[in-house]
Design an enzyme around this catalytic site. Structure first.
Site, PDB file in Angstrom:
ATOM      1  N   PRO A   9      71.438  24.233  20.605  1.00 28.01           N
ATOM      2  CA  PRO A   9      71.202  25.565  20.594  1.00 28.01           C
ATOM      3  C   PRO A   9      72.430  26.612  20.254  1.00 28.01           C
ATOM      4  O   PRO A   9      73.541  26.219  20.409  1.00 28.01           O
ATOM      5  CB  PRO A   9      70.692  25.919  22.072  1.00 28.01           C
ATOM      6  CG  PRO A   9      71.331  24.649  22.810  1.00 28.01           C
ATOM      7  CD  PRO A   9      71.620  23.563  21.497  1.00 28.01           C
ATOM      8  N   ASN A  10      72.003  27.721  19.560  1.00 32.41           N
ATOM      9  CA  ASN A  10      72.841  28.711  19.185  1.00 32.41           C
ATOM     10  C   ASN A  10      73.468  28.416  18.201  1.00 32.41           C
ATOM     11  O   ASN A  10      74.602  29.342  17.532  1.00 32.41           O
ATOM     12  CB  ASN A  10      73.591  29.212  20.343  1.00 32.41           C
ATOM     13  CG  ASN A  10      72.886  29.631  21.742  1.00 32.41           C
ATOM     14  OD1 ASN A  10      71.881  30.659  21.272  1.00 32.41           O
ATOM     15  ND2 ASN A  10      73.127  29.226  22.406  1.00 32.41           N
ATOM     16  N   ARG A  17      78.446  34.308  16.431  1.00 33.62           N
ATOM     17  CA  ARG A  17      79.178  33.894  17.826  1.00 33.62           C
ATOM     18  C   ARG A  17      80.721  34.287  17.366  1.00 33.62           C
ATOM     19  O   ARG A  17      81.325  34.573  16.457  1.00 33.62           O
ATOM     20  CB  ARG A  17      79.042  32.590  17.887  1.00 33.62           C
ATOM     21  CG  ARG A  17      77.641  32.159  18.089  1.00 33.62           C
ATOM     22  CD  ARG A  17      77.398  30.734  18.621  1.00 33.62           C
ATOM     23  NE  ARG A  17      77.829  30.370  19.772  1.00 33.62           N
ATOM     24  CZ  ARG A  17      77.468  29.175  20.430  1.00 33.62           C
ATOM     25  NH1 ARG A  17      76.965  28.090  19.650  1.00 33.62           N
ATOM     26  NH2 ARG A  17      78.049  28.894  21.772  1.00 33.62           N
ATOM     27  N   TYR A  22      84.550  29.858  16.703  1.00 31.74           N
ATOM     28  CA  TYR A  22      83.841  29.096  15.942  1.00 31.74           C
ATOM     29  C   TYR A  22      84.152  29.245  14.301  1.00 31.74           C
ATOM     30  O   TYR A  22      83.506  28.605  13.312  1.00 31.74           O
ATOM     31  CB  TYR A  22      82.097  29.169  16.074  1.00 31.74           C
ATOM     32  CG  TYR A  22      81.840  29.056  17.640  1.00 31.74           C
ATOM     33  CD1 TYR A  22      81.744  27.556  17.715  1.00 31.74           C
ATOM     34  CD2 TYR A  22      81.687  29.644  18.456  1.00 31.74           C
ATOM     35  CE1 TYR A  22      81.515  27.004  19.141  1.00 31.74           C
ATOM     36  CE2 TYR A  22      81.157  29.414  19.901  1.00 31.74           C
ATOM     37  CZ  TYR A  22      81.326  27.860  20.195  1.00 31.74           C
ATOM     38  OH  TYR A  22      80.955  27.694  21.484  1.00 31.74           O
ATOM     39  N   ASN A  73      75.889  17.348  17.246  1.00 32.92           N
ATOM     40  CA  ASN A  73      76.506  18.516  18.269  1.00 32.92           C
ATOM     41  C   ASN A  73      75.399  18.821  19.279  1.00 32.92           C
ATOM     42  O   ASN A  73      74.812  19.861  18.750  1.00 32.92           O
ATOM     43  CB  ASN A  73      77.060  19.653  17.109  1.00 32.92           C
ATOM     44  CG  ASN A  73      77.858  20.589  18.119  1.00 32.92           C
ATOM     45  OD1 ASN A  73      77.748  20.662  19.311  1.00 32.92           O
ATOM     46  ND2 ASN A  73      78.568  21.410  17.276  1.00 32.92           N
ATOM     47  N   ALA A  76      75.379  23.668  24.056  1.00 35.21           N
ATOM     48  CA  ALA A  76      75.481  23.660  25.251  1.00 35.21           C
ATOM     49  C   ALA A  76      74.771  22.637  25.888  1.00 35.21           C
ATOM     50  O   ALA A  76      74.996  22.234  27.283  1.00 35.21           O
ATOM     51  CB  ALA A  76      74.831  25.099  25.993  1.00 35.21           C
ATOM     52  N   GLU A  97      79.424  12.113  18.736  1.00 35.79           N
ATOM     53  CA  GLU A  97      79.228  13.369  19.100  1.00 35.79           C
ATOM     54  C   GLU A  97      80.455  14.286  18.528  1.00 35.79           C
ATOM     55  O   GLU A  97      81.502  13.837  18.419  1.00 35.79           O
ATOM     56  CB  GLU A  97      79.335  13.416  20.618  1.00 35.79           C
ATOM     57  CG  GLU A  97      79.460  14.635  21.444  1.00 35.79           C
ATOM     58  CD  GLU A  97      79.988  14.639  22.780  1.00 35.79           C
ATOM     59  OE1 GLU A  97      80.130  13.335  23.535  1.00 35.79           O
ATOM     60  OE2 GLU A  97      80.142  15.537  23.819  1.00 35.79           O
ATOM     61  N   HIS A  99      82.082  18.337  18.127  1.00 37.88           N
ATOM     62  CA  HIS A  99      82.178  19.753  18.344  1.00 37.88           C
ATOM     63  C   HIS A  99      82.944  20.758  17.407  1.00 37.88           C
ATOM     64  O   HIS A  99      84.076  20.215  17.038  1.00 37.88           O
ATOM     65  CB  HIS A  99      82.594  20.170  19.878  1.00 37.88           C
ATOM     66  CG  HIS A  99      81.391  19.165  20.864  1.00 37.88           C
ATOM     67  ND1 HIS A  99      80.650  19.556  21.150  1.00 37.88           N
ATOM     68  CD2 HIS A  99      81.797  18.164  21.599  1.00 37.88           C
ATOM     69  CE1 HIS A  99      80.123  19.019  22.013  1.00 37.88           C
ATOM     70  NE2 HIS A  99      80.650  17.979  22.456  1.00 37.88           N
ATOM     71  N   ARG A 106      88.665  24.907  26.915  1.00 31.38           N
ATOM     72  CA  ARG A 106      87.873  25.881  27.094  1.00 31.38           C
ATOM     73  C   ARG A 106      87.438  25.844  28.766  1.00 31.38           C
ATOM     74  O   ARG A 106      87.842  25.396  29.224  1.00 31.38           O
ATOM     75  CB  ARG A 106      86.617  26.124  26.275  1.00 31.38           C
ATOM     76  CG  ARG A 106      86.861  26.097  24.539  1.00 31.38           C
ATOM     77  CD  ARG A 106      85.665  26.403  23.806  1.00 31.38           C
ATOM     78  NE  ARG A 106      84.994  27.445  24.126  1.00 31.38           N
ATOM     79  CZ  ARG A 106      83.814  27.580  23.396  1.00 31.38           C
ATOM     80  NH1 ARG A 106      83.136  26.499  22.912  1.00 31.38           N
ATOM     81  NH2 ARG A 106      83.341  28.654  23.749  1.00 31.38           N
TER      82      ARG A 106
HETATM   83  C1  DQA Z   1      79.815  23.454  20.799  1.00 32.29           C
HETATM   84  C2  DQA Z   1      80.724  23.712  22.232  1.00 32.29           C
HETATM   85  C3  DQA Z   1      79.726  23.935  23.303  1.00 32.29           C
HETATM   86  O1  DQA Z   1      80.422  24.001  24.458  1.00 32.29           O
HETATM   87  C4  DQA Z   1      78.926  25.148  23.147  1.00 32.29           C
HETATM   88  O2  DQA Z   1      77.984  25.299  24.238  1.00 32.29           O
HETATM   89  C5  DQA Z   1      78.395  25.183  21.893  1.00 32.29           C
HETATM   90  C6  DQA Z   1      79.224  24.697  20.517  1.00 32.29           C
HETATM   91  C7  DQA Z   1      81.157  23.361  19.568  1.00 32.29           C
HETATM   92  O3  DQA Z   1      80.642  23.156  18.755  1.00 32.29           O
HETATM   93  O4  DQA Z   1      82.131  23.708  19.872  1.00 32.29           O
HETATM   94  O5  DQA Z   1      77.318  25.980  21.665  1.00 32.29           O
HETATM   95  O6  DQA Z   1      79.222  22.245  20.841  1.00 32.29           O
END
Ligand code: DQA
Length: 143
Positions: A9-10, A17, A22, A73, A76, A97, A99, A106
């Site tokens: 998500p997002n 963002r 990011y 990825n 959240a 995995e 990120h 963070r």
């Molecule tokens: C994320 C890190 C997560 O904590 C966050 O909720 C994201 C992006 C990252 O790629 O840094 O949406 O997965």
């Protein structure tokens, strides 16, 4: 070899963002970096993004059924989705995995990943290069 590159998500709204966290790429820009990094390593990357837990679970089922490696990825969902963890656990091909940011540097709620325990490895904090490094790891695992 095909690789599923799944994004939670997002991440489809990366351009909206915090760019200090990011970076400046929008999702289409990230997608083309992933596709070209994959191509250099001989992979065909199928890059997808969804805000829906249900859809991400169905993609993980697809990866399990077709033995397709996954660069993942979970965004959240990383921090609390046991349903996604259980689906990822069914994938017998490698799951890496990734990120963009380094969640460990963070907020405290980001310090927990319920996915790490069922992934082959985790790469975090290198922006789009996290995906590139995950693809490199996959290519080493395949040889
Ligand atoms: C994320 C890190 C997560 O904590 C966050 O909720 C994201 C992006 C990252 O790629 O840094 O949406 O997965």
């Amino acid at each position: 070899m095909k690789v599923l590159v799944l994004n939670g998500p997002n991440l489809g709204r990366l351009d909206l963002r915090d760019s200090n966290i990011y970076g400046n790429l929008d999702f289409d820009g990230l997608k083309s970096e992933i596709v070209s990094a994959g191509k250099e390593l001989g992979f065909v990357c199928d890059v997808r993004q969804s805000d829906s837990e249900v859809e991400i679970i169905s993609w993980l089922h697809e990866a399990a059924d077709t033995s397709t490696p996954v660069v993942f990825n979970p965004a959240a969902f990383t921090h609390y989705s046991y349903a996604i963890r259980d689906a990822a656990d069914m994938v017998k091909a490698p799951v890496i995995e990734v990120h963009l940011s380094n969640p460990m540097s963070r907020e405290e709620f980001r310090h927990t990943s319920v996915i790490t325990g069922v992934a082959n490895g985790t790469i975090a904090g290198f922006g789009p290069d996290s995906y590139r490094l995950a693809l490199l790891a996959l290519s080493r695992m395949a040889n």
